[in-house]
Design an enzyme around this catalytic site. Structure first.
Site, PDB file in Angstrom:
ATOM      1  N   PHE A  98      -3.029   8.350   5.906  1.00  0.00           N
ATOM      2  CA  PHE A  98      -2.181   7.270   5.485  1.00  0.00           C
ATOM      3  C   PHE A  98      -1.174   6.979   6.635  1.00  0.00           C
ATOM      4  N   THR A 106      -6.124  -1.188  -1.915  1.00  0.00           N
ATOM      5  CA  THR A 106      -7.041  -2.058  -1.348  1.00  0.00           C
ATOM      6  C   THR A 106      -8.094  -1.213  -1.155  1.00  0.00           C
ATOM      7  N   GLU A 141      -4.351  -2.743  -6.739  1.00  0.00           N
ATOM      8  CA  GLU A 141      -4.454  -1.643  -7.328  1.00  0.00           C
ATOM      9  C   GLU A 141      -5.362  -0.518  -6.298  1.00  0.00           C
ATOM     10  N   ARG A 164     -34.313 -24.591 -10.319  1.00  0.00           N
ATOM     11  CA  ARG A 164     -34.047 -25.297  -9.107  1.00  0.00           C
ATOM     12  C   ARG A 164     -35.534 -25.377  -8.284  1.00  0.00           C
ATOM     13  N   GLY A 224     -26.698 -22.831  -3.759  1.00  0.00           N
ATOM     14  CA  GLY A 224     -26.668 -23.971  -2.807  1.00  0.00           C
ATOM     15  C   GLY A 224     -25.276 -24.514  -2.935  1.00  0.00           C
ATOM     16  N   SER A 239       0.788  -1.206   0.109  1.00  0.00           N
ATOM     17  CA  SER A 239      -0.043   0.012  -0.041  1.00  0.00           C
ATOM     18  C   SER A 239       0.851   1.305   0.057  1.00  0.00           C
TER      19      SER A 239
HETATM   20  P1  TGC Z   1       1.215  11.225  -2.123  1.00  0.00           P
HETATM   21  O1  TGC Z   1       2.355  11.979  -1.471  1.00  0.00           O
HETATM   22  O2  TGC Z   1      -0.173  11.320  -1.654  1.00  0.00           O
HETATM   23  O3  TGC Z   1       1.402  11.409  -3.612  1.00  0.00           O
HETATM   24  C1  TGC Z   1       2.717  11.536  -4.222  1.00  0.00           C
HETATM   25  C2  TGC Z   1       2.566  12.232  -5.686  1.00  0.00           C
HETATM   26  O4  TGC Z   1       1.703  11.700  -6.442  1.00  0.00           O
HETATM   27  C3  TGC Z   1       0.781  12.444  -6.703  1.00  0.00           C
HETATM   28  N1  TGC Z   1      -0.561  11.384  -6.547  1.00  0.00           N
HETATM   29  C4  TGC Z   1      -1.170  10.955  -7.878  1.00  0.00           C
HETATM   30  N2  TGC Z   1      -0.861  11.161  -9.130  1.00  0.00           N
HETATM   31  C5  TGC Z   1      -1.755  10.691  -9.931  1.00  0.00           C
HETATM   32  N3  TGC Z   1      -2.662   9.889  -9.610  1.00  0.00           N
HETATM   33  C6  TGC Z   1      -2.907   9.410  -8.290  1.00  0.00           C
HETATM   34  N4  TGC Z   1      -4.073   8.507  -8.230  1.00  0.00           N
HETATM   35  C7  TGC Z   1      -2.214  10.204  -7.405  1.00  0.00           C
HETATM   36  N5  TGC Z   1      -1.954  10.027  -6.120  1.00  0.00           N
HETATM   37  C8  TGC Z   1      -1.203  10.897  -5.569  1.00  0.00           C
HETATM   38  C9  TGC Z   1       0.511  13.299  -5.704  1.00  0.00           C
HETATM   39  O5  TGC Z   1      -0.215  14.594  -6.013  1.00  0.00           O
HETATM   40  C10 TGC Z   1       1.979  13.552  -5.233  1.00  0.00           C
HETATM   41  O6  TGC Z   1       2.374  14.413  -6.441  1.00  0.00           O
HETATM   42  P2  TGC Z   1       3.659  15.503  -6.054  1.00  0.00           P
HETATM   43  O7  TGC Z   1       3.398  16.305  -7.274  1.00  0.00           O
HETATM   44  O8  TGC Z   1       3.080  16.308  -5.008  1.00  0.00           O
HETATM   45  O9  TGC Z   1       4.986  14.763  -5.904  1.00  0.00           O
HETATM   46  O10 TGC Z   1       1.685   9.858  -2.035  1.00  0.00           O
HETATM   47  P3  TGC Z   1       1.918   8.813  -0.528  1.00  0.00           P
HETATM   48  O11 TGC Z   1       3.025   8.100  -0.608  1.00  0.00           O
HETATM   49  O12 TGC Z   1       1.416   9.533   0.653  1.00  0.00           O
HETATM   50  O13 TGC Z   1       0.699   7.467  -0.995  1.00  0.00           O
HETATM   51  C11 TGC Z   1      -0.583   7.673  -1.422  1.00  0.00           C
HETATM   52  C12 TGC Z   1      -1.239   6.488  -1.521  1.00  0.00           C
HETATM   53  C13 TGC Z   1      -1.237   5.512  -0.270  1.00  0.00           C
HETATM   54  C14 TGC Z   1      -2.772   7.002  -2.194  1.00  0.00           C
HETATM   55  C15 TGC Z   1      -0.657   5.766  -2.719  1.00  0.00           C
HETATM   56  O14 TGC Z   1       0.556   5.195  -2.291  1.00  0.00           O
HETATM   57  C16 TGC Z   1      -1.397   4.569  -2.923  1.00  0.00           C
HETATM   58  O15 TGC Z   1      -2.176   4.780  -4.099  1.00  0.00           O
HETATM   59  N6  TGC Z   1      -1.291   3.125  -2.589  1.00  0.00           N
HETATM   60  C17 TGC Z   1      -1.660   1.963  -3.108  1.00  0.00           C
HETATM   61  C18 TGC Z   1      -0.863   1.118  -3.874  1.00  0.00           C
HETATM   62  C19 TGC Z   1      -1.460   0.637  -5.058  1.00  0.00           C
HETATM   63  O16 TGC Z   1      -2.524   0.895  -5.588  1.00  0.00           O
HETATM   64  N7  TGC Z   1      -0.524  -0.273  -5.721  1.00  0.00           N
HETATM   65  C20 TGC Z   1      -1.011  -0.868  -6.807  1.00  0.00           C
HETATM   66  C21 TGC Z   1       0.075  -1.747  -7.498  1.00  0.00           C
HETATM   67  S1  TGC Z   1      -0.037  -2.129  -9.199  1.00  0.00           S
HETATM   68  C22 TGC Z   1      -1.412  -3.595  -9.176  1.00  0.00           C
HETATM   69  O17 TGC Z   1      -1.961  -3.700  -8.081  1.00  0.00           O
HETATM   70  C23 TGC Z   1      -1.596  -3.873 -10.454  1.00  0.00           C
HETATM   71  S2  TGC Z   1      -2.629  -5.234 -10.259  1.00  0.00           S
HETATM   72  C24 TGC Z   1      -3.114  -5.341 -12.013  1.00  0.00           C
HETATM   73  C25 TGC Z   1      -3.779  -6.061 -12.566  1.00  0.00           C
HETATM   74  O18 TGC Z   1      -5.034  -5.575 -12.684  1.00  0.00           O
HETATM   75  O19 TGC Z   1      -3.756  -7.510 -12.705  1.00  0.00           O
HETATM   76  P1  FAD Z   2      -0.593  -4.214   2.575  1.00  0.00           P
HETATM   77  O1  FAD Z   2      -0.233  -2.719   2.168  1.00  0.00           O
HETATM   78  O2  FAD Z   2       0.355  -4.888   3.581  1.00  0.00           O
HETATM   79  O3  FAD Z   2      -2.128  -3.923   3.249  1.00  0.00           O
HETATM   80  C1  FAD Z   2      -2.356  -5.062   4.321  1.00  0.00           C
HETATM   81  C2  FAD Z   2      -3.724  -4.428   5.002  1.00  0.00           C
HETATM   82  O4  FAD Z   2      -3.524  -3.294   5.720  1.00  0.00           O
HETATM   83  C3  FAD Z   2      -4.950  -4.297   3.997  1.00  0.00           C
HETATM   84  O5  FAD Z   2      -6.134  -4.294   4.600  1.00  0.00           O
HETATM   85  C4  FAD Z   2      -4.727  -2.701   3.818  1.00  0.00           C
HETATM   86  O6  FAD Z   2      -5.988  -2.129   3.557  1.00  0.00           O
HETATM   87  C5  FAD Z   2      -4.234  -2.204   5.342  1.00  0.00           C
HETATM   88  N1  FAD Z   2      -3.464  -0.957   5.591  1.00  0.00           N
HETATM   89  C6  FAD Z   2      -2.343  -0.951   4.937  1.00  0.00           C
HETATM   90  N2  FAD Z   2      -1.957   0.461   5.091  1.00  0.00           N
HETATM   91  C7  FAD Z   2      -3.033   0.956   5.689  1.00  0.00           C
HETATM   92  C8  FAD Z   2      -3.149   2.475   6.358  1.00  0.00           C
HETATM   93  N3  FAD Z   2      -2.289   3.461   6.024  1.00  0.00           N
HETATM   94  N4  FAD Z   2      -4.375   2.530   6.913  1.00  0.00           N
HETATM   95  C9  FAD Z   2      -5.306   1.448   7.041  1.00  0.00           C
HETATM   96  N5  FAD Z   2      -5.214   0.237   6.646  1.00  0.00           N
HETATM   97  C10 FAD Z   2      -3.976   0.110   6.107  1.00  0.00           C
HETATM   98  N6  FAD Z   2       1.547  -4.715  -7.725  1.00  0.00           N
HETATM   99  C11 FAD Z   2       2.058  -4.386  -8.901  1.00  0.00           C
HETATM  100  O7  FAD Z   2       3.206  -3.547  -8.647  1.00  0.00           O
HETATM  101  N7  FAD Z   2       2.135  -4.941 -10.201  1.00  0.00           N
HETATM  102  C12 FAD Z   2       1.156  -5.907 -10.381  1.00  0.00           C
HETATM  103  O8  FAD Z   2       0.934  -6.127 -11.597  1.00  0.00           O
HETATM  104  C13 FAD Z   2       0.398  -6.283  -9.369  1.00  0.00           C
HETATM  105  N8  FAD Z   2      -0.539  -7.708  -9.730  1.00  0.00           N
HETATM  106  C14 FAD Z   2      -1.127  -8.268  -8.608  1.00  0.00           C
HETATM  107  C15 FAD Z   2      -1.756  -9.428  -8.760  1.00  0.00           C
HETATM  108  C16 FAD Z   2      -2.396  -9.844  -7.588  1.00  0.00           C
HETATM  109  C17 FAD Z   2      -3.062 -11.220  -7.910  1.00  0.00           C
HETATM  110  C18 FAD Z   2      -2.264  -9.477  -6.306  1.00  0.00           C
HETATM  111  C19 FAD Z   2      -3.021 -10.014  -5.308  1.00  0.00           C
HETATM  112  C20 FAD Z   2      -1.557  -8.461  -6.251  1.00  0.00           C
HETATM  113  C21 FAD Z   2      -0.997  -7.646  -7.306  1.00  0.00           C
HETATM  114  N9  FAD Z   2      -0.112  -6.488  -6.940  1.00  0.00           N
HETATM  115  C22 FAD Z   2       0.575  -5.932  -8.260  1.00  0.00           C
HETATM  116  C23 FAD Z   2       0.090  -5.995  -5.684  1.00  0.00           C
HETATM  117  C24 FAD Z   2      -1.069  -5.320  -4.987  1.00  0.00           C
HETATM  118  O9  FAD Z   2      -0.963  -3.828  -5.599  1.00  0.00           O
HETATM  119  C25 FAD Z   2      -0.871  -5.045  -3.601  1.00  0.00           C
HETATM  120  O10 FAD Z   2      -1.067  -6.336  -3.179  1.00  0.00           O
HETATM  121  C26 FAD Z   2      -1.622  -4.042  -2.844  1.00  0.00           C
HETATM  122  O11 FAD Z   2      -1.296  -2.625  -3.204  1.00  0.00           O
HETATM  123  C27 FAD Z   2      -1.528  -4.037  -1.293  1.00  0.00           C
HETATM  124  O12 FAD Z   2      -0.454  -4.382  -0.778  1.00  0.00           O
HETATM  125  P2  FAD Z   2      -0.070  -5.509   0.266  1.00  0.00           P
HETATM  126  O13 FAD Z   2      -0.642  -6.901  -0.532  1.00  0.00           O
HETATM  127  O14 FAD Z   2       1.204  -5.468   0.632  1.00  0.00           O
HETATM  128  O15 FAD Z   2      -1.067  -5.265   1.397  1.00  0.00           O
END
Ligand code: TGC
Ligand code: FAD
Length: 393
Positions: free
Chosen positions: A391, A373, A371, A276, A347, A145
Site C-alpha cells: 500500500f 476499491t 468498501e 427482439r 441495444g 483508501s
Molecule cells: P493495517 O496496518 O493493514 O491494519 C491496521 C490494523 O487493522 C487490522 N486490519 C483489519 N482488522 C479487521 N478487518 C480487516 N479487514 C482488517 N484489515 C486490517 C490489522 O491487523 C491491524 O491491526 P493491529 O492490531 O496490528 O493494529 O492498516 P493500513 O493503514 O495499512 O490500511 C490497510 C488498508 C489499505 C487495507 C485499509 O486501510 C483499507 O481497507 N482501506 C480501504 C478503505 C475502505 O474500505 N473504506 C470504506 C469506507 S466505508 C464505505 O465505503 C461504506 S459504503 C457503504 C454502502 O454500502 O453504502
Molecule cells: P482514493 O483513495 O483517492 O482512490 C483513487 C484511486 O487511487 C482508486 O483507483 C484507488 O484504487 C487508487 N489507489 C489509492 N491508493 C492506492 C494504492 N496504495 N495503490 C494503488 N492504487 C491506489 N465512506 C464511508 O466512510 N462511509 C460511507 O457510508 C460511504 N459511503 C459511500 C457511498 C458512495 C456512493 C461512495 C461513492 C463512497 C462511499 N464511501 C463511504 C467512501 C468510499 O469508501 C471511498 O470512496 C473509497 O474508500 C475510496 O476512496 P476515494 O474515493 O477517496 O478514492
C-alpha cells in the site's frame, strides 16, 4: 412461504440447494418484497435522487436490519441469510442493499461488538425495527483508501469530547438519527463516537449531482466544535482495526449483493433477446448473442459459488479478511461486466430507464469503489499471498 416472483434468472448449478430451508424462506420473503415494493417505484427514486424511506420500517418488520446479530431485537440469522438478503435487495437496487449494509454491518455491528450495555440497549432494538437510521463516517475528503491517515480529531474535555473535522461520501448521513464518527482521540488512537441527530456542531451536507446510487443518500458531515458526552465513545473499539472489522462484514454483504444485480440484468436481457427481432429472427438466435449469455452464466455461477462458500466460512467463523476481499473484488467486477454486456444486448433501449441494466451499471461504479476499491482489494490479496504489504509504495 410460497413465492410468486416472476423472477426467472438461472441458478444453473442449483447453488441455492446448498442453502438451508430457513435461508431459502428468507430468500423467498425478500424476493417477493423486492418485486412488490421496491421494483415498481425504483425508477422514480433513481430519477428523483430519493430513497424509499417508507420501506425502512418494513425492512425492520421482516428482521432484515442487523439480521446477523443476536439479541437486542435482532433476528439472529446466519451470515449466509444476511448474504441472501443483500443479494435479493441488490437485485432491486444497490441503494436498497447499501441501506442494509450500512445499518446492519457498519452501525449495528460495531455497537453490538464494541458498544457499552447502555449503548446496545438504547440503539439496537430501535435500529433493528427500522425506527432509527444510522450512518458510518470513516472516509474524509483527503483520506479514502487510507483511512488510517484521518484528520478528524476528538479532544477530551470535561464531561466528554469535542469533535472537529470533515467526513465525506457518507451513505445516509443526511437522513441518519445516529452518526458513528471515527476520529483520532487526543491526537493518537482512532476511536468511534456516537453522535445523535441534532447535536450542535454536527452538520450533514448532501452531495448532489451523482450519476450513481441515486436512490441512496450520500452526504458529507461537517464537525465543528461538536461536543458529545463521555458515554458517546464506543468503549471496546480501539484503533483502526475496529472500523476495518466493520468493513469486513459490509464487504461480505456486497460479495452477495453483486450477484443479485448481475442476475437482474441477465434475466432482463434474456427476456429481451428472445423477443427482439432483427434480420427476421430473435437476436437470441444469433451465435454471438448466445456466446454472451454463455459467458455471463459462467461468470454469475462462479460468483454464486464464491458467495456461498464465503458464507460457510463466515458461519463457521473460519473466515479471514482476505477471503472477503477476494469475493468482493471478483463479484463486483463480474456484475459490472454482466451489466455492461446486458446493456449492449438491449441495444438503444438499454440506455433508457425502462430497462434496469444501465441503472445497475451506474450503481456498480460506486460499489466497485466503496468498501475498498477494486485495486485496494487486489493489494490486500497481494499482501496475503506474498507477505509483503504494497500500500505504501
Ligand atoms: P493495517 O496496518 O493493514 O491494519 C491496521 C490494523 O487493522 C487490522 N486490519 C483489519 N482488522 C479487521 N478487518 C480487516 N479487514 C482488517 N484489515 C486490517 C490489522 O491487523 C491491524 O491491526 P493491529 O492490531 O496490528 O493494529 O492498516 P493500513 O493503514 O495499512 O490500511 C490497510 C488498508 C489499505 C487495507 C485499509 O486501510 C483499507 O481497507 N482501506 C480501504 C478503505 C475502505 O474500505 N473504506 C470504506 C469506507 S466505508 C464505505 O465505503 C461504506 S459504503 C457503504 C454502502 O454500502 O453504502
Ligand atoms: P482514493 O483513495 O483517492 O482512490 C483513487 C484511486 O487511487 C482508486 O483507483 C484507488 O484504487 C487508487 N489507489 C489509492 N491508493 C492506492 C494504492 N496504495 N495503490 C494503488 N492504487 C491506489 N465512506 C464511508 O466512510 N462511509 C460511507 O457510508 C460511504 N459511503 C459511500 C457511498 C458512495 C456512493 C461512495 C461513492 C463512497 C462511499 N464511501 C463511504 C467512501 C468510499 O469508501 C471511498 O470512496 C473509497 O474508500 C475510496 O476512496 P476515494 O474515493 O477517496 O478514492
Amino acid at each position: 412461504m410460497a413465492h410468486a416472483s416472476p423472477y426467472t434468472a438461472m441458478d444453473f448449478y442449483d447453488v441455492d440447494a446448498l442453502l438451508t430451508e430457513e435461508d431459502r424462506i428468507v430468500r423467498d420473503t425478500v424476493r417477493s418484497f423486492v418485486d412488490a415494493e421496491i421494483l415498481p417505484d425504483i425508477r422514480r427514486h433513481f430519477r428523483d435522487g430519493t430513497f424509499p424511506l417508507d420501506l425502512i420500517p418494513r425492512f425492520g418488520e421482516m428482521g432484515l436490519l442487523g439480521s446477523q446479530l443476536e439479541g437486542y431485537g435482532c433476528a439472529g440469522m446466519s451470515y449466509t441469510a444476511y448474504g441472501v438478503i443483500c443479494r435479493e435487495m441488490e437485485r432491486g437496487d444497490s441503494g436498497a442493499r447499501s441501506f442494509c449494509s450500512v445499518q446492519s454491518s457498519l452501525v449495528m455491528y460495531p455497537i453490538h461488538r464494541y458498544g457499552s450495555e447502555e449503548q446496545k440497549r438504547k440503539w439496537l432494538p430501535e435500529m433493528a425495527a427500522g425506527r432509527k437510521i444510522g450512518c458510518f463516517g470513516l472516509t474524509e475528503p483527503d483520506f479514502g483508501s487510507n483511512p488510517g491517515g484521518m484528520a478528524t480529531t476528538a479532544k477530551t474535555v470535561k464531561g466528554g469530547f469535542v469533535l472537529n473535522g470533515n467526513k465525506y461520501w457518507i451513505t445516509n448521513a443526511s437522513i441518519a438519527d445516529l452518526s458513528l464518527v471515527w476520529a483520532r482521540l487526543d491526537g493518537g488512537t482512532i476511536r468511534g463516537f456516537l453522535v445523535e441527530k441534532g447535536t450542535k456542531g454536527c452538520t450533514p451536507e448532501e452531495i448532489r449531482g451523482k450519476y450513481s446510487l441515486r436512490a441512496s443518500d450520500t452526504s458529507g458531515i461537517v464537525l465543528e466544535d461538536c461536543f458529545v458526552p463521555s458515554d458517546a465513545i464506543l468503549p471496546e473499539g480501539v484503533g483502526l482495526k475496529a472500523p476495518l472489522s466493520c468493513l469486513d462484514s459490509a464487504r461480505y454483504g456486497i460479495a452477495w449483493g453483486a450477484v443479485g444485480a448481475a442476475q437482474a440484468c441477465f434475466d432482463e436481457a434474456l427476456r429481451y433477446a428472445k423477443t427482439r427481432i432483427q434480420f427476421d429472427r430473435p437476436i437470441a438466435s444469433f451465435q454471438l448473442v448466445q456466446n454472451k449469455f454463455a459467458e455471463m452464466l459462467t461468470w454469475i455461477t462462479s460468483a454464486q459459488l464464491q458467495a456461498w462458500r464465503l458464507g460457510r466460512l463466515w458461519d463457521e467463523g473460519t473466515h479471514e479478511p482476505a477471503h472477503t476481499s477476494l469475493a468482493k473484488r471478483h463479484n463486483v467486477e463480474m456484475a459490472l461486466k454482466v451489466g455492461r454486456t446486458c446493456r449492449d444486448i438491449l441495444g438503444a433501449s438499454g440506455i433508457t430507464e425502462e430497462y434496469a441494466a444501465l441503472r445497475h451499471v451506474l450503481n456498480l461504479e460506486s460499489v466497485i469503489t466503496y468498501e475498498g476499491t477494486h485495486d485496494i482489494h487486489g493489494l490486500i490479496l497481494g499482501e496475503r499471498i506474498t507477505g509483503i504489504p504494497a500500500f505504501k509504495g
